[in-house]
Design a protein around this motif. Structure first.
Motif, PDB file in Angstrom:
ATOM      1  N   VAL A   1       0.842  -1.200   0.000  1.00  0.00           N
ATOM      2  CA  VAL A   1       0.000   0.000   0.000  1.00  0.00           C
ATOM      3  C   VAL A   1       0.874   1.246   0.000  1.00  0.00           C
ATOM      4  CG1 VAL A   1      -1.782   1.284   1.231  1.00  0.00           C
ATOM      5  CG2 VAL A   1      -1.832  -1.225   1.212  1.00  0.00           C
ATOM      6  N   PHE A   2       1.865   1.255   0.879  1.00  0.00           N
ATOM      7  CA  PHE A   2       2.754   2.424   0.962  1.00  0.00           C
ATOM      8  C   PHE A   2       3.588   2.584  -0.311  1.00  0.00           C
ATOM      9  CE2 PHE A   2       2.186   2.030   5.662  1.00  0.00           C
ATOM     10  CZ  PHE A   2       1.706   3.320   5.873  1.00  0.00           C
ATOM     11  N   LYS A   3       3.998   1.483  -0.891  1.00  0.00           N
ATOM     12  CA  LYS A   3       4.767   1.556  -2.130  1.00  0.00           C
ATOM     13  C   LYS A   3       3.930   2.166  -3.246  1.00  0.00           C
ATOM     14  CE  LYS A   3       7.330  -1.235  -5.484  1.00  0.00           C
ATOM     15  NZ  LYS A   3       7.756  -2.600  -5.888  1.00  0.00           N
ATOM     16  N   SER A   4       2.701   1.710  -3.389  1.00  0.00           N
ATOM     17  CA  SER A   4       1.816   2.241  -4.427  1.00  0.00           C
ATOM     18  C   SER A   4       1.550   3.727  -4.202  1.00  0.00           C
ATOM     19  CB  SER A   4       0.491   1.470  -4.432  1.00  0.00           C
ATOM     20  OG  SER A   4       0.706   0.103  -4.701  1.00  0.00           O
ATOM     21  N   ALA A   5       1.273   4.090  -2.954  1.00  0.00           N
ATOM     22  CA  ALA A   5       0.992   5.493  -2.644  1.00  0.00           C
ATOM     23  C   ALA A   5       2.196   6.375  -2.948  1.00  0.00           C
ATOM     24  CB  ALA A   5       0.595   5.628  -1.178  1.00  0.00           C
ATOM     25  N   ARG A   6       3.384   5.883  -2.662  1.00  0.00           N
ATOM     26  CA  ARG A   6       4.586   6.692  -2.882  1.00  0.00           C
ATOM     27  C   ARG A   6       4.805   6.936  -4.374  1.00  0.00           C
ATOM     28  NH1 ARG A   6       8.721   8.144   0.469  1.00  0.00           N
ATOM     29  NH2 ARG A   6      10.731   8.656  -0.480  1.00  0.00           N
ATOM     30  N   ILE A   7       4.581   5.911  -5.190  1.00  0.00           N
ATOM     31  CA  ILE A   7       4.799   6.061  -6.631  1.00  0.00           C
ATOM     32  C   ILE A   7       3.825   7.076  -7.226  1.00  0.00           C
ATOM     33  CG2 ILE A   7       4.641   4.864  -8.839  1.00  0.00           C
ATOM     34  CD1 ILE A   7       5.672   2.354  -7.375  1.00  0.00           C
ATOM     35  N   VAL A   8       2.553   6.996  -6.838  1.00  0.00           N
ATOM     36  CA  VAL A   8       1.565   7.948  -7.345  1.00  0.00           C
ATOM     37  C   VAL A   8       1.865   9.349  -6.819  1.00  0.00           C
ATOM     38  CG1 VAL A   8      -0.887   8.503  -7.529  1.00  0.00           C
ATOM     39  CG2 VAL A   8      -0.167   6.119  -7.428  1.00  0.00           C
ATOM     40  N   ASN A   9       2.206   9.441  -5.538  1.00  0.00           N
ATOM     41  CA  ASN A   9       2.472  10.742  -4.932  1.00  0.00           C
ATOM     42  C   ASN A   9       3.672  11.437  -5.556  1.00  0.00           C
ATOM     43  OD1 ASN A   9       0.427  11.123  -3.053  1.00  0.00           O
ATOM     44  ND2 ASN A   9       1.447   9.897  -1.496  1.00  0.00           N
ATOM     45  N   TYR A  10       4.665  10.651  -5.953  1.00  0.00           N
ATOM     46  CA  TYR A  10       5.864  11.257  -6.537  1.00  0.00           C
ATOM     47  C   TYR A  10       5.516  11.993  -7.828  1.00  0.00           C
ATOM     48  CZ  TYR A  10      10.606  11.731  -8.389  1.00  0.00           C
ATOM     49  OH  TYR A  10      11.782  12.225  -8.904  1.00  0.00           O
ATOM     50  N   ALA A  11       4.735  11.345  -8.681  1.00  0.00           N
ATOM     51  CA  ALA A  11       4.331  11.982  -9.932  1.00  0.00           C
ATOM     52  C   ALA A  11       3.448  13.198  -9.657  1.00  0.00           C
ATOM     53  CB  ALA A  11       3.593  10.981 -10.817  1.00  0.00           C
ATOM     54  N   ALA A  12       2.548  13.088  -8.698  1.00  0.00           N
ATOM     55  CA  ALA A  12       1.671  14.214  -8.361  1.00  0.00           C
ATOM     56  C   ALA A  12       2.477  15.375  -7.777  1.00  0.00           C
ATOM     57  CB  ALA A  12       0.601  13.763  -7.376  1.00  0.00           C
ATOM     58  N   TRP A  13       3.502  15.043  -6.996  1.00  0.00           N
ATOM     59  CA  TRP A  13       4.370  16.071  -6.405  1.00  0.00           C
ATOM     60  C   TRP A  13       5.096  16.853  -7.493  1.00  0.00           C
ATOM     61  CZ3 TRP A  13       9.999  15.408  -5.821  1.00  0.00           C
ATOM     62  CH2 TRP A  13      10.613  16.423  -5.088  1.00  0.00           C
ATOM     63  N   LEU A  14       5.645  16.142  -8.484  1.00  0.00           N
ATOM     64  CA  LEU A  14       6.322  16.825  -9.584  1.00  0.00           C
ATOM     65  C   LEU A  14       5.353  17.735 -10.334  1.00  0.00           C
ATOM     66  CD1 LEU A  14       8.534  13.952 -11.059  1.00  0.00           C
ATOM     67  CD2 LEU A  14       9.259  15.832  -9.587  1.00  0.00           C
ATOM     68  N   GLN A  15       4.144  17.258 -10.552  1.00  0.00           N
ATOM     69  CA  GLN A  15       3.156  18.074 -11.261  1.00  0.00           C
ATOM     70  C   GLN A  15       2.773  19.305 -10.443  1.00  0.00           C
ATOM     71  OE1 GLN A  15      -0.131  16.410 -13.747  1.00  0.00           O
ATOM     72  NE2 GLN A  15      -1.421  17.066 -12.030  1.00  0.00           N
ATOM     73  N   GLN A  16       2.593  19.112  -9.135  1.00  0.00           N
ATOM     74  CA  GLN A  16       2.196  20.209  -8.268  1.00  0.00           C
ATOM     75  C   GLN A  16       3.267  21.295  -8.189  1.00  0.00           C
ATOM     76  OE1 GLN A  16       1.620  19.033  -4.197  1.00  0.00           O
ATOM     77  NE2 GLN A  16       0.398  20.829  -3.694  1.00  0.00           N
ATOM     78  N   ARG A  17       4.521  20.900  -8.276  1.00  0.00           N
ATOM     79  CA  ARG A  17       5.629  21.856  -8.129  1.00  0.00           C
ATOM     80  C   ARG A  17       6.179  22.339  -9.473  1.00  0.00           C
ATOM     81  NH1 ARG A  17       3.885  22.609  -3.466  1.00  0.00           N
ATOM     82  NH2 ARG A  17       4.763  21.503  -1.670  1.00  0.00           N
TER      83      ARG A  17
END
Length: 322
Positions: free
Chosen positions: A268-284
């Motif tokens: 669960v944490f692995k999946s969340a981290r992968i999605v969050n990383y892409a969202a973080w790049l987009q947000q910034r």
């Protein structure tokens, strides 16, 4: 004033003025360090060792949240936990300069952990056990982890953005929905009744071997979470992680018992981290530092690989805890 514009104001004179506002006297040497979420610099000090100046990204954390991070680090240092705590000047560790919060800390030298080194994995587990033992109560002001919400929100952010190619959006939506469904099932079975204070981002770069013991760096993401959050990022073998897990858990239990049911949360944490990383790049992406550091983010190849990585998470589901 936007966060991007505020960071663009961090020219050398402003950085030096901020450092010298604490009473130190700089020798005018500034060396930027790798940090994208915040801005971090090594600043030379006359007749003394250099300090590390960390400027917090505006509007990310509240003052109360940053102060709780600092108070926690000072308490850990007092208990003998090897951490890099903020330096205090006249009893203060958090300062405001040009509307940006900043803090100073001592420079620490050493090496980051070696991947697959079982002896070091034992030491890392031991350090995390010591950390969690020294932080027995949850945070008051910091966030509480919610991986299901992270997957949902990050996925929605990516789908609503302009960077994911249109032809991939339907497939991406299906994959996010599938991971969300699988994560919900795991959380329903393995989620603990209570959360604990954790580091929250204990990857290899946030640990340093100094004077033959590992020191914990960068508590910027400290939060209320679960113990396995501070362990799973050091797993490098997806086919058979049991030996690595065994070493870390054995070290951890030098200080605290480890609930092995939490191993069911790793995927669960692995999946969340992968999605969050892409969202973080987009947000910034409005931050020029991100455009310069991650030029591949807007390419179709990146998004195809990102989607395939999410699909591989589903295929590997359960390997970490077997």
């Amino acid at each position: 004033m936007s966060a991007t514009h505020t960071f663009s104001s961090l020219v050398p004179d402003v950085i030096l003025d901020a450092v010298e506002s604490t009473g130190l006297w700089s020798d005018s040497r500034i060396y930027p360090l790798n940090s994208y979420e915040n801005r971090v610099y090594q600043v030379g000090i006359e007749d003394s060792s250099p300090v590390i100046a960390k400027f917090y990204r505006p509007e990310r954390w509240t003052e109360a949240q940053i102060r709780e991070e600092h108070d926690t680090l000072l308490a850990l240092q007092e208990q003998g936990v090897p951490v890099v705590a903020p330096l205090a000047f006249e009893g203060k560790t958090l300062f405001l300069h040009n509307d940006i919060y900043f803090a100073l800390s001592a420079k620490l030298t050493g090496q980051h952990p070696e991947a697959d080194n079982l002896d070091q994995l034992y030491q890392l587990g031991e350090r995390m056990g010591q950390l969690h033992h020294a932080m027995p109560t949850p945070f008051t002001h910091r966030i509480s982890v919610s991986p299901l919400e992270q997957i949902e929100q990050a996925g929605a952010q990516i789908l609503a953005g302009e960077h994911l190619p249109q032809r991939l959006k339907t497939d991406y939506q299906k994959q996010i929905s599938r991971l969300h469904e699988m994560s919900a099932a795991q959380l329903n079975v393995y989620w603990p009744t209570e959360l604990r204070a954790v580091h929250g981002d204990s990857h290899r770069s946030n640990l340093m071997l100094h004077n033959e013991e590992f020191h914990l760096l960068d508590f910027d993401d400290c939060q209320n979470g679960v113990a396995v959050q501070d362990l799973w990022l050091h797993l490098t073998q997806t086919e058979n992680p049991r030996q690595q897990l065994s070493e870390m858990i054995e070290g951890y239990e030098t200080y605290l018992p480890f609930d092995t049911r939490e191993l069911g949360l790793i995927d669960v944490f692995k999946s969340a981290r992968i999605v969050n990383y892409a969202a973080w790049l987009q947000q910034r992406w409005n931050d020029p530092a991100f455009v310069k550091a991650f030029p591949w983010f807007t390419s179709e190849e990146y998004w195809i690989n990102h989607l395939n990585e999410l699909k591989s998470c589903e295929l590997e589901w359960g390997n970490m805890s077997r």
